[in-house]
Design a protein around this motif. Sequence first.
Motif, PDB file in Angstrom:
ATOM      1  N   LYS A   1       3.110  -6.666  -9.392  1.00 17.51           N
ATOM      2  CA  LYS A   1       2.140  -5.689  -8.887  1.00 17.51           C
ATOM      3  C   LYS A   1       2.459  -5.315  -7.449  1.00 17.51           C
ATOM      4  N   GLY A   2       1.878  -4.205  -7.012  1.00 25.14           N
ATOM      5  CA  GLY A   2       2.008  -3.842  -5.615  1.00 25.14           C
ATOM      6  C   GLY A   2       1.032  -4.625  -4.752  1.00 25.14           C
ATOM      7  N   PRO A   3       1.294  -4.678  -3.440  1.00 21.97           N
ATOM      8  CA  PRO A   3       0.351  -5.342  -2.535  1.00 21.97           C
ATOM      9  C   PRO A   3      -1.007  -4.646  -2.572  1.00 21.97           C
TER      10      PRO A   3
ATOM     11  N   GLN B   1      12.373  -9.315  12.507  1.00 23.67           N
ATOM     12  CA  GLN B   1      10.995  -9.228  12.062  1.00 23.67           C
ATOM     13  C   GLN B   1      10.094  -9.114  13.287  1.00 23.67           C
TER      14      GLN B   1
ATOM     15  N   LEU C   1      -4.618  -4.365  -0.237  1.00 24.06           N
ATOM     16  CA  LEU C   1      -5.263  -4.679   1.039  1.00 24.06           C
ATOM     17  C   LEU C   1      -6.396  -5.660   0.805  1.00 24.06           C
TER      18      LEU C   1
ATOM     19  N   PHE D   1       0.884 -11.270   2.592  1.00 28.13           N
ATOM     20  CA  PHE D   1       1.633 -10.671   3.689  1.00 28.13           C
ATOM     21  C   PHE D   1       0.674 -10.356   4.833  1.00 28.13           C
TER      22      PHE D   1
ATOM     23  N   TYR E   1      -2.404  -8.494   3.150  1.00 24.31           N
ATOM     24  CA  TYR E   1      -2.262  -7.982   1.802  1.00 24.31           C
ATOM     25  C   TYR E   1      -2.009  -9.150   0.844  1.00 24.31           C
TER      26      TYR E   1
ATOM     27  N   GLN F   1      -0.473  -9.994  -3.022  1.00 22.84           N
ATOM     28  CA  GLN F   1       0.369  -9.419  -4.057  1.00 22.84           C
ATOM     29  C   GLN F   1       0.562 -10.412  -5.198  1.00 22.84           C
TER      30      GLN F   1
ATOM     31  N   ASP G   1       3.507   2.662  12.899  1.00 25.52           N
ATOM     32  CA  ASP G   1       3.759   2.327  11.498  1.00 25.52           C
ATOM     33  C   ASP G   1       3.336   0.894  11.240  1.00 25.52           C
ATOM     34  N   MET G   2       3.244   0.531   9.973  1.00 21.41           N
ATOM     35  CA  MET G   2       2.870  -0.831   9.611  1.00 21.41           C
ATOM     36  C   MET G   2       4.123  -1.700   9.557  1.00 21.41           C
ATOM     37  N   ARG G   3       4.074  -2.865  10.203  1.00 24.28           N
ATOM     38  CA  ARG G   3       5.174  -3.849  10.193  1.00 24.28           C
ATOM     39  C   ARG G   3       4.678  -5.073   9.447  1.00 24.28           C
ATOM     40  N   PHE G   4       5.450  -5.497   8.470  1.00 28.13           N
ATOM     41  CA  PHE G   4       5.025  -6.590   7.611  1.00 28.13           C
ATOM     42  C   PHE G   4       5.737  -7.891   7.960  1.00 28.13           C
ATOM     43  N   GLY G   5       5.009  -9.001   7.784  1.00 27.25           N
ATOM     44  CA  GLY G   5       5.641 -10.301   7.807  1.00 27.25           C
ATOM     45  C   GLY G   5       6.427 -10.529   6.525  1.00 27.25           C
ATOM     46  N   ALA G   6       7.152 -11.644   6.482  1.00 30.19           N
ATOM     47  CA  ALA G   6       8.053 -11.909   5.365  1.00 30.19           C
ATOM     48  C   ALA G   6       7.325 -12.403   4.114  1.00 30.19           C
TER      49      ALA G   6
ATOM     50  N   LYS H   1       0.112  -2.975  12.982  1.00 34.08           N
ATOM     51  CA  LYS H   1       0.374  -1.538  13.069  1.00 34.08           C
ATOM     52  C   LYS H   1       0.455  -1.080  14.525  1.00 34.08           C
TER      53      LYS H   1
END
Lengths: 109, 112
Positions: A42-44, A2, A46, A89, A36, A38, A96-101, A93
């Motif tokens: 549903k989707g995340p 991560q 912003l 979340f 984000y 969520q 690309d966008m990197r997400f936390g867990a 960026k």
Amino acid sequence: QQQVKQSPQSLIVQKGGISIINCAYENTAFDYFPWYQQFPGKGPALLIAIRPDVSEKKEGRFTISFNKSAKQFSLHIMDSQPGDSATYFCAAKDNDMRFGAGTRLTVKP
Amino acid sequence: NAGVTQTPKFQVLKTGQSMTLQCAQDMNHEYMSWYRQDPGMGLRLIHYSVGAGITDQGEVPNGYNVSRSTTEDFPLRLLSAAPSQTSVYFCASSYLSGQPQHFGDGTRLSIL
């Protein structure tokens, strides 16, 4: 592994309390830090975002605090409400966008 | 304004089968992307597109194909499904490259 480390995994807060979620990163090329929200099924969505030249950004009850030297940023939810119960979340960026867990927040009435 | 529409919402496949996950947006966004969401791992980028005819790989592209023949549509193809591809798949769009703004509600995919 991560690239954005998020904590805690889960959080329970009483109604009216402050929810705090933390994220840390190593890559100094990151130039945009969104959060984000969520809801189940549903989707995340912003929620709020910050750039590294700003130390704090506030939108309503949601505030991002950003510490560039420590490579950390956090989301504060003031006056937390049961309707805020969701998974949050952080992300960062470079190209690309990197997400936390993710952090599952439960606000108890 | 529908935003980002994903179909199907649920799908069960057998190992080795192929299928296409559909994604459409009506906001005239140039940037579209596909993510998979797995417990404890957040969202990981599979493929993305910065406009019609242009696609590129993300963090976890193996086993997936994409194409972008129109601005509106960005389908994701599983070539030969494997149990490791069991996940929830999200499509997103944005007018800014690399910054997903609008997500669909996901496709929940199980591979047996």
